[in-house]
Design an enzyme around this catalytic site. Sequence first.
Site, PDB file in Angstrom:
ATOM      1  N   ASN A 117       3.801 -16.488  55.519  1.00  0.00           N
ATOM      2  CA  ASN A 117       3.301 -15.351  54.723  1.00  0.00           C
ATOM      3  C   ASN A 117       3.392 -14.048  55.500  1.00  0.00           C
ATOM      4  OD1 ASN A 117       2.212 -14.530  52.190  1.00  0.00           O
ATOM      5  ND2 ASN A 117       0.282 -14.062  53.248  1.00  0.00           N
TER       6      ASN A 117
ATOM      7  N   SER B  66       3.161 -11.535  28.203  1.00  0.00           N
ATOM      8  CA  SER B  66       3.018 -12.991  28.326  1.00  0.00           C
ATOM      9  C   SER B  66       3.945 -13.743  27.370  1.00  0.00           C
ATOM     10  CB  SER B  66       1.576 -13.394  28.047  1.00  0.00           C
ATOM     11  OG  SER B  66       1.474 -14.803  28.023  1.00  0.00           O
TER      12      SER B  66
ATOM     13  N   GLU C 150       0.870  -1.168   0.000  1.00  0.00           N
ATOM     14  CA  GLU C 150       0.000   0.000   0.000  1.00  0.00           C
ATOM     15  C   GLU C 150       0.909   1.220   0.000  1.00  0.00           C
ATOM     16  OE1 GLU C 150      -3.723   2.198   2.223  1.00  0.00           O
ATOM     17  OE2 GLU C 150      -2.121   1.434   3.484  1.00  0.00           O
TER      18      GLU C 150
ATOM     19  N   GLN D 152      -1.143 -27.811  29.653  1.00  0.00           N
ATOM     20  CA  GLN D 152      -2.175 -27.143  28.839  1.00  0.00           C
ATOM     21  C   GLN D 152      -2.126 -27.633  27.392  1.00  0.00           C
ATOM     22  OE1 GLN D 152      -1.519 -22.894  29.319  1.00  0.00           O
ATOM     23  NE2 GLN D 152      -3.159 -22.780  30.833  1.00  0.00           N
TER      24      GLN D 152
ATOM     25  N   TYR E   3      10.033 -16.626  37.578  1.00  0.00           N
ATOM     26  CA  TYR E   3      10.808 -17.056  36.402  1.00  0.00           C
ATOM     27  C   TYR E   3      11.424 -15.892  35.633  1.00  0.00           C
ATOM     28  CZ  TYR E   3       6.417 -16.188  33.918  1.00  0.00           C
ATOM     29  OH  TYR E   3       5.274 -15.617  33.428  1.00  0.00           O
TER      30      TYR E   3
ATOM     31  N   LYS F 188      -8.763 -15.797  36.902  1.00  0.00           N
ATOM     32  CA  LYS F 188      -8.792 -17.230  37.215  1.00  0.00           C
ATOM     33  C   LYS F 188     -10.059 -17.643  37.971  1.00  0.00           C
ATOM     34  CE  LYS F 188      -3.837 -18.111  37.072  1.00  0.00           C
ATOM     35  NZ  LYS F 188      -2.689 -18.737  37.713  1.00  0.00           N
TER      36      LYS F 188
ATOM     37  N   ASP G   9      -1.562 -25.225  36.976  1.00  0.00           N
ATOM     38  CA  ASP G   9      -0.509 -24.749  37.892  1.00  0.00           C
ATOM     39  C   ASP G   9      -0.190 -25.855  38.903  1.00  0.00           C
ATOM     40  OD1 ASP G   9      -0.212 -22.237  36.808  1.00  0.00           O
ATOM     41  OD2 ASP G   9      -1.744 -21.323  38.086  1.00  0.00           O
TER      42      ASP G   9
ATOM     43  N   SER H   9       3.351 -16.887  26.733  1.00  0.00           N
ATOM     44  CA  SER H   9       2.576 -18.020  26.230  1.00  0.00           C
ATOM     45  C   SER H   9       2.389 -18.009  24.705  1.00  0.00           C
ATOM     46  CB  SER H   9       1.217 -18.078  26.931  1.00  0.00           C
ATOM     47  OG  SER H   9       1.419 -18.293  28.303  1.00  0.00           O
TER      48      SER H   9
ATOM     49  N   ALA I 217       0.942 -16.888  50.282  1.00  0.00           N
ATOM     50  CA  ALA I 217      -0.391 -17.483  50.451  1.00  0.00           C
ATOM     51  C   ALA I 217      -1.335 -16.979  49.375  1.00  0.00           C
ATOM     52  CB  ALA I 217      -0.923 -17.160  51.849  1.00  0.00           C
TER      53      ALA I 217
HETATM   54  P1  NAP Z   1      -0.660 -13.240  44.506  1.00  0.00           P
HETATM   55  O1  NAP Z   1      -1.882 -14.068  44.544  1.00  0.00           O
HETATM   56  O2  NAP Z   1      -0.764 -11.779  44.312  1.00  0.00           O
HETATM   57  O3  NAP Z   1       0.156 -13.518  45.876  1.00  0.00           O
HETATM   58  C1  NAP Z   1       1.341 -12.850  46.132  1.00  0.00           C
HETATM   59  C2  NAP Z   1       1.984 -13.421  47.399  1.00  0.00           C
HETATM   60  O4  NAP Z   1       3.246 -12.810  47.525  1.00  0.00           O
HETATM   61  C3  NAP Z   1       1.211 -13.117  48.661  1.00  0.00           C
HETATM   62  O5  NAP Z   1       1.372 -14.170  49.562  1.00  0.00           O
HETATM   63  C4  NAP Z   1       1.914 -11.840  49.172  1.00  0.00           C
HETATM   64  O6  NAP Z   1       1.853 -11.696  50.568  1.00  0.00           O
HETATM   65  C5  NAP Z   1       3.334 -12.151  48.773  1.00  0.00           C
HETATM   66  N1  NAP Z   1       4.142 -10.940  48.620  1.00  0.00           N
HETATM   67  C6  NAP Z   1       4.109 -10.081  47.568  1.00  0.00           C
HETATM   68  N2  NAP Z   1       5.024  -9.096  47.753  1.00  0.00           N
HETATM   69  C7  NAP Z   1       5.634  -9.352  48.936  1.00  0.00           C
HETATM   70  C8  NAP Z   1       6.657  -8.694  49.666  1.00  0.00           C
HETATM   71  N3  NAP Z   1       7.240  -7.597  49.210  1.00  0.00           N
HETATM   72  N4  NAP Z   1       7.038  -9.225  50.846  1.00  0.00           N
HETATM   73  C9  NAP Z   1       6.457 -10.360  51.320  1.00  0.00           C
HETATM   74  N5  NAP Z   1       5.482 -11.026  50.664  1.00  0.00           N
HETATM   75  C10 NAP Z   1       5.070 -10.522  49.493  1.00  0.00           C
HETATM   76  O7  NAP Z   1       0.334 -13.752  43.357  1.00  0.00           O
HETATM   77  P2  NAP Z   1       0.460 -15.218  42.745  1.00  0.00           P
HETATM   78  O8  NAP Z   1      -0.446 -15.343  41.572  1.00  0.00           O
HETATM   79  O9  NAP Z   1       0.350 -16.209  43.829  1.00  0.00           O
HETATM   80  O10 NAP Z   1       1.946 -15.169  42.159  1.00  0.00           O
HETATM   81  C11 NAP Z   1       3.058 -15.162  43.022  1.00  0.00           C
HETATM   82  C12 NAP Z   1       4.341 -15.283  42.229  1.00  0.00           C
HETATM   83  O11 NAP Z   1       4.392 -16.559  41.581  1.00  0.00           O
HETATM   84  C13 NAP Z   1       4.437 -14.298  41.058  1.00  0.00           C
HETATM   85  O12 NAP Z   1       4.980 -13.082  41.490  1.00  0.00           O
HETATM   86  C14 NAP Z   1       5.328 -15.007  40.060  1.00  0.00           C
HETATM   87  O13 NAP Z   1       6.672 -14.633  40.252  1.00  0.00           O
HETATM   88  C15 NAP Z   1       5.166 -16.461  40.414  1.00  0.00           C
HETATM   89  N6  NAP Z   1       4.456 -17.207  39.344  1.00  0.00           N
HETATM   90  C16 NAP Z   1       5.119 -18.208  38.747  1.00  0.00           C
HETATM   91  C17 NAP Z   1       4.505 -18.953  37.769  1.00  0.00           C
HETATM   92  C18 NAP Z   1       5.241 -20.054  37.096  1.00  0.00           C
HETATM   93  O14 NAP Z   1       4.653 -20.748  36.255  1.00  0.00           O
HETATM   94  N7  NAP Z   1       6.487 -20.239  37.424  1.00  0.00           N
HETATM   95  C19 NAP Z   1       3.182 -18.674  37.386  1.00  0.00           C
HETATM   96  C20 NAP Z   1       2.526 -17.619  38.025  1.00  0.00           C
HETATM   97  C21 NAP Z   1       3.170 -16.904  39.001  1.00  0.00           C
HETATM   98  P3  NAP Z   1       0.597 -10.951  51.272  1.00  0.00           P
HETATM   99  O15 NAP Z   1      -0.484 -11.998  51.379  1.00  0.00           O
HETATM  100  O16 NAP Z   1       1.114 -10.538  52.585  1.00  0.00           O
HETATM  101  O17 NAP Z   1       0.221  -9.799  50.376  1.00  0.00           O
END
Ligand code: NAP
Length: 522
Positions: free
Chosen positions: A396, A249, A32, A492, A460, A304, A345, A251, A374
């Site tokens: 946590n 992402s 174009e 998946q 990661y 989710k 997961d 993916s 958590a």
């Molecule tokens: P989420 O539901 O938001 O949970 C985050 C968690 O991290 C909570 O327990 C939170 O504590 C804690 N946290 C965050 N910042 C913090 C800090 N500065 N000090 C202390 N604790 C802290 O997140 P999610 O979905 O579980 O994901 C968590 C992590 O998993 C991601 O950040 C990512 O790196 C990893 N992940 C990996 C994969 C994989 O396939 N490898 C996939 C998805 C995620 P509070 O409850 O006190 O807020």
Amino acid sequence: MTYLTGVISASDIKQVRSQVRTAVKRGAQMLEMRTDYLENLNTEVFRKAFTFSKTSNLPIIVTCRDKRQGGANEYSAELRSEILVTAIKTAADYVDCEFDNYVVSQFREKLDLALAETSRTRLIVSAHNFDGPFNNIDRLYRDILTVAPASIPKLVYTAKHINDCFDGLRLLSRKHGQAIVLVMGPEGIFSRIIAKRLGCFANYAGISHDEGTAPGQLTIDELRNSYRYDAIDEKTLLYGVIGSPIAHSLSPAIFNACFGDSGMNRLYLPMHVQDSKEQFYTFMQNANQSWLGFRGFSVTIPHKKNALDFVRERGGRVEPPAARIGAVNTILIDSEGNFSAYNTDYAGALGAITSTLGISAQQLQGTKAAVIGAGGVSRAIVAGLRDVGADVVIYNRTVSKADALAAEFGCRAAPLSSLASFKADLLINATSIGMFPDMDKTPLVQKYLSKDTVVFDTVYNPIETRLLKAARAVGAKTIDGAAMFVAQAAAQFKLFTGEQANTRLMRKIVAGRLGTLNVSSG
Ligand code: NAP
């Protein structure tokens, strides 16, 4: 045929030469010429640019876009019509005239007269809305064909959210004859990729990121290399990752590479579905239409839980671990439009541990595990570990969340501040501590680690976190987040296709994207 159309947006002849050469090299099937980008435009400048473009041997659309419809320079209606008439006389394959201009009799008469003298050039009549969707795209399409029955209607609008794309896609699927319908903006990206599946006459692509002419327009390289453009046809089955944000992402890269590697007629797309349950539900209803061919989705933050609720409410099957975790990261749609929901997961976390340690899931029975975090990922990990009989303590920052999770899955909870005194065979970081850009952070420093504790960091990005470096330094076995990411993606892939994924290829792509050469494990 859908022509992959390289957009030449050059301001002078030198740039025309270089852009045309690049477009041809990258694999454009049509050009174009956006002559409104040429500085000091007149018929002489146009002829020079056109003559060089013809050396490409590709079909050429000549456009001199009105500034009101996204044109680059303010050129008069008289000059714009003169350029299009000259293009017709010099045997352009297509000329593009805005509907707003074509309905003006002086403009139309000049064009129709020139078109009547040749059978070579075809008219494209275009309409653009940069602010949002058209009020009634079907009526606009009919209006264009009423005024210019032999033309190719071209309708281009901006999506404010992903659900705005479906009116345009539906029109493409029902068009009579040739038509172009494209959606601009980041929310419209997936529709530009699947336009070929729906037989859009032309798909416009930038030569490079610097030379794109419409918001959300992908480059020729992106379409061909990242989105399997050459392989798409009307039978291509569609998949995607739903989330917000989604641009980061990994993916799409890993699934498209694996589909290509297995020779499958499938395509995987990024779907930015904004953060509301209503948007998610509307999107799922829109996507579940047989003419679109969606067969499955990966689901990530923040949808989710919405995914679980949606599939339940539609009477779909939810696999037991997903129901127990309370979150879904995979949705399948069968050929009858029925939904089913899964959580990979859970399998991904267990798979990363067992494959890296070379053991079976049953051998984790009695393992003492300390899980940090958590949140959503912790839930999946804790559910998996408890199912195989591991003894889990959850640490946590917000202790009440750890308490609630521990009560649900029959394990113990502790404050994050007591982590230094943990005693476990397996330590898992399921928080974002240490994630890019805060890579100097760690949930536990080296002096509290020993070679007898396996350390698993779910983060990661980067693959080698500060926690993992410290664990390696004391001689401990380590499991990285990429291993979990690949394992959940492989699960998946199996759900989507019924076949085993090439996990080595997945790992290589994840490592490549994250800028590391560590492709040995996982
Ligand atoms: P989420 O539901 O938001 O949970 C985050 C968690 O991290 C909570 O327990 C939170 O504590 C804690 N946290 C965050 N910042 C913090 C800090 N500065 N000090 C202390 N604790 C802290 O997140 P999610 O979905 O579980 O994901 C968590 C992590 O998993 C991601 O950040 C990512 O790196 C990893 N992940 C990996 C994969 C994989 O396939 N490898 C996939 C998805 C995620 P509070 O409850 O006190 O807020």
